[in-house]
Scaffold this motif. Structure first.
Motif, mmCIF file in Angstrom:
data_model
loop_
_atom_site.group_PDB
_atom_site.id
_atom_site.type_symbol
_atom_site.label_atom_id
_atom_site.label_comp_id
_atom_site.label_asym_id
_atom_site.label_seq_id
_atom_site.Cartn_x
_atom_site.Cartn_y
_atom_site.Cartn_z
ATOM 1 N N CYS A 96 0.837 -1.203 0.000
ATOM 2 C CA CYS A 96 0.000 0.000 0.000
ATOM 3 C C CYS A 96 0.877 1.260 0.000
ATOM 4 N N HIS A 97 1.982 1.220 0.746
ATOM 5 C CA HIS A 97 2.928 2.348 0.716
ATOM 6 C C HIS A 97 3.522 2.501 -0.678
ATOM 7 N N LEU A 98 3.816 1.378 -1.336
ATOM 8 C CA LEU A 98 4.318 1.449 -2.700
ATOM 9 C C LEU A 98 3.279 2.108 -3.607
ATOM 10 N N ALA A 99 2.029 1.709 -3.469
ATOM 11 C CA ALA A 99 0.951 2.321 -4.256
ATOM 12 C C ALA A 99 0.881 3.827 -3.981
ATOM 13 N N ARG A 100 1.046 4.213 -2.721
ATOM 14 C CA ARG A 100 1.012 5.632 -2.354
ATOM 15 C C ARG A 100 2.123 6.404 -3.054
ATOM 16 N N THR A 101 3.325 5.835 -3.111
ATOM 17 C CA THR A 101 4.434 6.559 -3.741
ATOM 18 C C THR A 101 4.252 6.637 -5.255
ATOM 19 N N VAL A 102 3.722 5.584 -5.861
ATOM 20 C CA VAL A 102 3.447 5.622 -7.299
ATOM 21 C C VAL A 102 2.342 6.637 -7.580
ATOM 22 N N ASN A 131 -4.499 13.479 -5.726
ATOM 23 C CA ASN A 131 -4.053 14.041 -4.454
ATOM 24 C C ASN A 131 -4.771 13.380 -3.292
ATOM 25 N N ARG A 132 -6.069 13.255 -3.392
ATOM 26 C CA ARG A 132 -6.850 12.643 -2.334
ATOM 27 C C ARG A 132 -6.577 11.145 -2.213
ATOM 28 N N LEU A 133 -6.353 10.495 -3.359
ATOM 29 C CA LEU A 133 -6.068 9.063 -3.339
ATOM 30 C C LEU A 133 -4.773 8.778 -2.589
ATOM 31 N N SER A 134 -3.754 9.591 -2.774
ATOM 32 C CA SER A 134 -2.496 9.349 -2.054
ATOM 33 C C SER A 134 -2.711 9.486 -0.551
ATOM 34 N N ASP A 135 -3.545 10.432 -0.133
ATOM 35 C CA ASP A 135 -3.884 10.568 1.289
ATOM 36 C C ASP A 135 -4.615 9.320 1.785
ATOM 37 N N LEU A 136 -5.569 8.852 0.984
ATOM 38 C CA LEU A 136 -6.327 7.659 1.362
ATOM 39 C C LEU A 136 -5.403 6.451 1.466
ATOM 40 N N LEU A 137 -4.493 6.299 0.523
ATOM 41 C CA LEU A 137 -3.578 5.156 0.569
ATOM 42 C C LEU A 137 -2.713 5.193 1.830
ATOM 43 N N PHE A 138 -2.296 6.379 2.247
ATOM 44 C CA PHE A 138 -1.512 6.497 3.486
ATOM 45 C C PHE A 138 -2.328 6.004 4.675
ATOM 46 N N VAL A 139 -3.567 6.439 4.761
ATOM 47 C CA VAL A 139 -4.427 6.013 5.869
ATOM 48 C C VAL A 139 -4.724 4.521 5.773
ATOM 49 N N MET A 140 -4.883 4.022 4.555
ATOM 50 C CA MET A 140 -5.096 2.584 4.375
ATOM 51 C C MET A 140 -3.904 1.787 4.891
ATOM 52 N N CYS A 141 -2.682 2.288 4.668
ATOM 53 C CA CYS A 141 -1.487 1.609 5.176
ATOM 54 C C CYS A 141 -1.589 1.419 6.680
ATOM 55 N N ARG A 142 -1.914 2.479 7.364
ATOM 56 C CA ARG A 142 -2.038 2.426 8.820
ATOM 57 C C ARG A 142 -3.181 1.509 9.242
ATOM 58 N N SER A 143 -4.279 1.579 8.535
ATOM 59 C CA SER A 143 -5.446 0.763 8.863
ATOM 60 C C SER A 143 -5.162 -0.724 8.644
ATOM 61 N N ILE A 144 -4.441 -1.043 7.570
ATOM 62 C CA ILE A 144 -4.072 -2.436 7.292
ATOM 63 C C ILE A 144 -3.209 -2.976 8.421
ATOM 64 N N ASN A 145 -2.217 -2.199 8.845
ATOM 65 C CA ASN A 145 -1.376 -2.642 9.959
ATOM 66 C C ASN A 145 -2.204 -2.819 11.224
ATOM 67 N N GLN A 146 -3.060 -1.868 11.506
ATOM 68 C CA GLN A 146 -3.886 -1.947 12.705
ATOM 69 C C GLN A 146 -4.779 -3.192 12.691
ATOM 70 N N SER A 147 -5.401 -3.463 11.562
ATOM 71 C CA SER A 147 -6.307 -4.616 11.494
ATOM 72 C C SER A 147 -5.557 -5.937 11.620
ATOM 73 N N SER A 148 -4.245 -5.910 11.323
ATOM 74 C CA SER A 148 -3.422 -7.117 11.459
ATOM 75 C C SER A 148 -2.728 -7.190 12.816
ATOM 76 N N GLY A 149 -2.931 -6.177 13.650
ATOM 77 C CA GLY A 149 -2.296 -6.158 14.963
ATOM 78 C C GLY A 149 -0.808 -5.862 14.907
ATOM 79 N N VAL A 150 -0.388 -5.185 13.841
ATOM 80 C CA VAL A 150 1.025 -4.842 13.666
ATOM 81 C C VAL A 150 1.178 -3.329 13.788
ATOM 82 N N ALA A 151 2.128 -2.906 14.578
ATOM 83 C CA ALA A 151 2.337 -1.473 14.783
ATOM 84 C C ALA A 151 3.000 -0.854 13.561
#
Length: 181
Positions: A121-127, A153-173
């Motif tokens: 997801c971070h890779l997607a954000r940078t692309v 612009n908004r999609l890159s913001d969403l992808l950043f938040v998705m990165c954090r959300s994916i980690n959170q849902s997996s129990g990974v900091a």
């Protein structure tokens, strides 16, 4: 729907040009083609991300994003054409707000990583950021729609938040950046 691509190779691009959606031929390294390529690459990276186990809200949002990106590529391919609607940006914002509300406030910078899905997801954000930069360059020379710039612009913001959300849902900091200088 009839066959759109009956023959995959045409040999028309062998000299370094390609056809736009309006029939014009342009160099394969022109800004418009570069922007289309970056949007296409972003779509491909999101496709890789979607092979991972993701929360339902994220996976369904990303499938919609893939369709939007295909539309955006079509819009870029036809100068003066508009396909991405303002409601698509609002959808991104709504999803972003919904995911962000469930996250702890961010007090530090984070590094790409955590789970493999978050890293993709971070890779997607940078692309996405690169695609946005290319579209901004193109816009300086040939106007593109304001909504397409807003969308990336908004999609890159969403992808950043998705990165954090994916980690959170997996129990990974998230991996916090530490300035060691």
């Amino acid at each position: 729907m009839g066959n759109r691509l009956s023959k995959i190779y045409t040999r028309t691009g062998d000299e370094g040009t390609t056809g736009l959606g309006d029939g014009t031929r342009v160099n394969k390294d022109c800004l418009r083609v570069e922007a289309m390529g970056d949007v296409d690459e972003l779509n491909a990276v999101i496709g890789i991300l979607l092979t991972e186990s993701l929360p339902q809200l994220i996976s369904s949002a990303l499938v919609k994003v893939q369709h939007d990106l295909f539309d955006l590529g079509g819009e870029i391919c036809i100068p003066g054409h508009s396909m991405v609607k303002p409601g698509r940006v609002e959808l991104l914002e709504n999803t972003l707000d919904q995911l962000n509300d469930a996250l702890a406030p961010l007090k530090e910078f984070i590094l790409p990583g955590g789970t493999r899905a978050a890293a993709y997801c971070h890779l997607a954000r940078t692309v996405c950021r690169r695609a946005e930069r290319q579209l901004i360059k193109l816009n300086r020379e040939e106007k593109v729609t304001e909504i397409s710039l807003q969308y990336l612009n908004r999609l890159s913001d969403l992808l950043f938040v998705m990165c954090r959300s994916i980690n959170q849902s997996s129990g990974v900091a998230d991996i916090l950046w530490k300035n060691e200088s």
